[in-house]
Design a protein around this motif. Sequence first.
Motif, mmCIF file in Angstrom:
data_model
loop_
_atom_site.group_PDB
_atom_site.id
_atom_site.type_symbol
_atom_site.label_atom_id
_atom_site.label_comp_id
_atom_site.label_asym_id
_atom_site.label_seq_id
_atom_site.Cartn_x
_atom_site.Cartn_y
_atom_site.Cartn_z
ATOM 1 N N GLY A 395 0.685 -1.037 0.032
ATOM 2 C CA GLY A 395 -0.336 -0.261 -0.308
ATOM 3 C C GLY A 395 0.514 1.274 0.147
ATOM 4 N N LYS A 396 0.700 2.239 0.027
ATOM 5 C CA LYS A 396 0.679 3.590 0.200
ATOM 6 C C LYS A 396 0.456 4.250 0.870
ATOM 7 C CE LYS A 396 1.296 7.326 -3.496
ATOM 8 N NZ LYS A 396 0.617 7.894 -4.780
ATOM 9 N N VAL A 397 1.709 5.276 1.662
ATOM 10 C CA VAL A 397 0.835 6.258 2.957
ATOM 11 C C VAL A 397 0.317 6.870 2.090
ATOM 12 C CG1 VAL A 397 2.120 7.695 4.440
ATOM 13 C CG2 VAL A 397 2.915 5.966 4.118
ATOM 14 N N MET A 398 -0.793 8.215 2.429
ATOM 15 C CA MET A 398 -1.867 8.841 1.378
ATOM 16 C C MET A 398 -1.685 10.144 2.320
ATOM 17 S SD MET A 398 -2.114 7.558 -0.888
ATOM 18 C CE MET A 398 -3.249 7.818 -1.265
ATOM 19 N N ARG A 399 -1.655 10.084 3.971
ATOM 20 C CA ARG A 399 -2.040 11.268 4.687
ATOM 21 C C ARG A 399 -1.294 11.425 6.937
ATOM 22 N NH1 ARG A 399 -6.841 10.073 3.681
ATOM 23 N NH2 ARG A 399 -7.975 9.708 5.370
ATOM 24 N N VAL A 400 -1.322 12.257 6.800
ATOM 25 C CA VAL A 400 -0.452 11.528 8.128
ATOM 26 C C VAL A 400 -2.140 11.682 8.777
ATOM 27 C CG1 VAL A 400 0.078 13.424 10.130
ATOM 28 C CG2 VAL A 400 1.161 13.134 8.028
ATOM 29 N N VAL A 401 -2.211 11.830 10.048
ATOM 30 C CA VAL A 401 -3.406 11.590 10.512
ATOM 31 C C VAL A 401 -3.571 12.059 12.030
ATOM 32 C CG1 VAL A 401 -5.695 10.113 11.641
ATOM 33 C CG2 VAL A 401 -4.370 10.144 9.012
ATOM 34 N N LYS A 402 -3.799 12.850 12.599
ATOM 35 C CA LYS A 402 -3.603 13.783 14.194
ATOM 36 C C LYS A 402 -5.072 13.000 15.424
ATOM 37 C CE LYS A 402 -0.717 17.084 12.960
ATOM 38 N NZ LYS A 402 0.474 16.926 13.463
ATOM 39 N N VAL A 403 -4.521 12.128 16.070
ATOM 40 C CA VAL A 403 -4.271 11.026 17.285
ATOM 41 C C VAL A 403 -3.727 11.483 18.430
ATOM 42 C CG1 VAL A 403 -4.571 9.258 15.485
ATOM 43 C CG2 VAL A 403 -2.811 9.909 17.083
ATOM 44 N N ASP A 404 -5.232 11.193 19.175
ATOM 45 C CA ASP A 404 -4.403 11.728 21.349
ATOM 46 C C ASP A 404 -2.773 12.063 20.955
ATOM 47 O OD1 ASP A 404 -7.757 12.465 20.696
ATOM 48 O OD2 ASP A 404 -8.325 10.616 21.969
ATOM 49 N N SER A 405 -2.584 10.483 21.026
ATOM 50 C CA SER A 405 -1.422 10.175 21.151
ATOM 51 C C SER A 405 -0.466 11.051 20.225
ATOM 52 C CB SER A 405 -1.403 8.775 21.156
ATOM 53 O OG SER A 405 -1.516 8.101 20.035
ATOM 54 N N GLY A 406 -0.511 11.600 19.493
ATOM 55 C CA GLY A 406 -0.086 12.128 18.422
ATOM 56 C C GLY A 406 -0.079 12.481 17.115
#
Length: 629
Positions: A395-406
């Motif tokens: 697969g491919k990295v599409m985007r950065v996702v913000k989560v509670d831990s970072g």
Amino acid sequence: MAAASSSPPNRTQWPDAAPVPGEELIFSISCGNTHLHWATHFGEGEDYNPQIFWRTPHLKSEDMEDETLLAILSRNLPDDPHDHIFGKSVDATARDAVLQSRKRAVPLISVYVVSTNQGQEALLARIWRTVPSRFFVMRGEDFFKKEEGLYDTMGTDRLATLTGAVQLHGHPALVFDGGTATTYSATDCDGKIMGGGIGPGIQSKFRSLTKDTDALPEITADEVIARVNEAQRGKPLPTFARNTQEAMMADAFQEFALKGRNVIRHCLDKAYRKADDARAEETANFNIKRRVICTGGDGDILMQLLQPHYGGVIEHMEGAASPGSNKGGPSTAQYAVKTSRHLIHYGVTCVLLAKVNLRKRREEFIRNPHVKHVGKRGAKHFDVEADDGDNVFRGKVMRVVKVDSGQAFHIQYDDGDSEDVSVGELFDMFKMFEDHGEKKLPKPVPGKGKKDSQKKGVARKEKKKKKHRATPDLNSVQVKAAKSIATKAPSETKKPEAKRAATASNTETKKSPAKKARTTNDTAAKKPAAKKPPAKKPAAKRVTSGEDIAASVNSSDPQSFVRKRVAKNFDGEIYFGTIMEYDDTEPPPYWHVEYDDGDEEDFSKKDLIKALKLYLIEGKDEAKAGRKS
């Protein structure tokens, strides 16, 4: 202490199984057919190289009473390893082991076992549980991967031995292992396993002759060694022996000598065929001296038999070249034969050093997550039954996702699924992609048709389940699955998932997997979850060429292709079908196709264009041939 525990030994799972920083002494144990071969290893400062070696008889299950386990471990250890575990205590009690562990920088001792003997693995695990330790049984995949030629039935001991030879002398490697069985294994100049052979060892041959005949005598290992020593003092075994024992030894030794030379000749020819001098000079881990390694209990005898003139062990005609000698063409170019008794432990050294270095890279990667990871390719293993045997999904990295831990990273897999992974998991995916590369498209197999391709859909469904259940490491980023047909509550009669997986496999046979992933993943990632209805496109017009079809699909109302006829090639056989519906309620949109034989699948836009083009060619004969049922 859990001395009486009989739970199965732990298998290596990296990076958790890697040595802990600060460990001063590490143990490795190889379970042979008749003995246990032990070694201690230095710590990280000495690159985990072996320190001392010793061997002991197999453990006996009848001796394994709970109160005796600690004593059994104690008496199998030389003085220095014993003191490292128990201190200077004479009694070697559980209390001594605990007190000594508190004095070490790392309390738990790491123990790595290479074995094909599950009984000995279990007994070793029991005695090591009596002291503070981490006990691991190594797997074949620790030494070689399938992409490097590993096959399922290859013993872990052979893999470790081959790795040890590479660690000491580089690729290509050829190892003869003389024991209860005599084996040979080899790698080529790229480090991939070529394969090998397995046969009875010298003593196994003699025991078999004695057991299966009435008149042939038993020949002990000591008698064999004594006769070999005598031969090297100037009295070789004659080809035409005049006593029974020598006749048995002469035949066995000639067989090993001639077979070994034949193996060496073929190995040199195949393994070095792709290598050249320039490449050898540029590669640090290249076996430029063409060393052939002999190991095992009979390694010294094998080494002598593979020397010029058979090492003086068996009779040699003066002036005649030994078969496969160091004269002749490329296949018989100069080589050197030497012995090494501890290759398995050097193989363990190689793995530990690689895994510790990998852990350091991983820790550095986690400390410095970067948005530049977006767009890169990764791979992940899912425990599903893939029809092609490849359970690694790319697969491919599409985007950065913000989560509670970072932050996490959103992965779009080539089959349409997706999930969010932590930065630690992302490193593991990059490493797996580095090891496995892009998916190798299977060659068409005569006789296999469309029905077989449906099995891939089952693997995809199972993979989706695994992703829903999975929990990323470190900060436990929640895994998300992509919206897919499975979430649309399809009717009981439809099986869209099975055909979608088949489509991904069967319609892209002439395009590289990387290009396919960029096309499908970019399209899926850019589609928002909800959008305004687009302006209505005109209905599809009648077309007469492939170029017209592509233009028509891109410019026409997608619904206007419903009820159109299509064709698809499944491993050389053409199947016809009808587009039954178009669905764009959730990305990615698809056209649902029902084939004339009752099977179904979903088409992407690329699939639709290909199927319409093929029908334009093959559909002319459909009326004459009749629809397939």
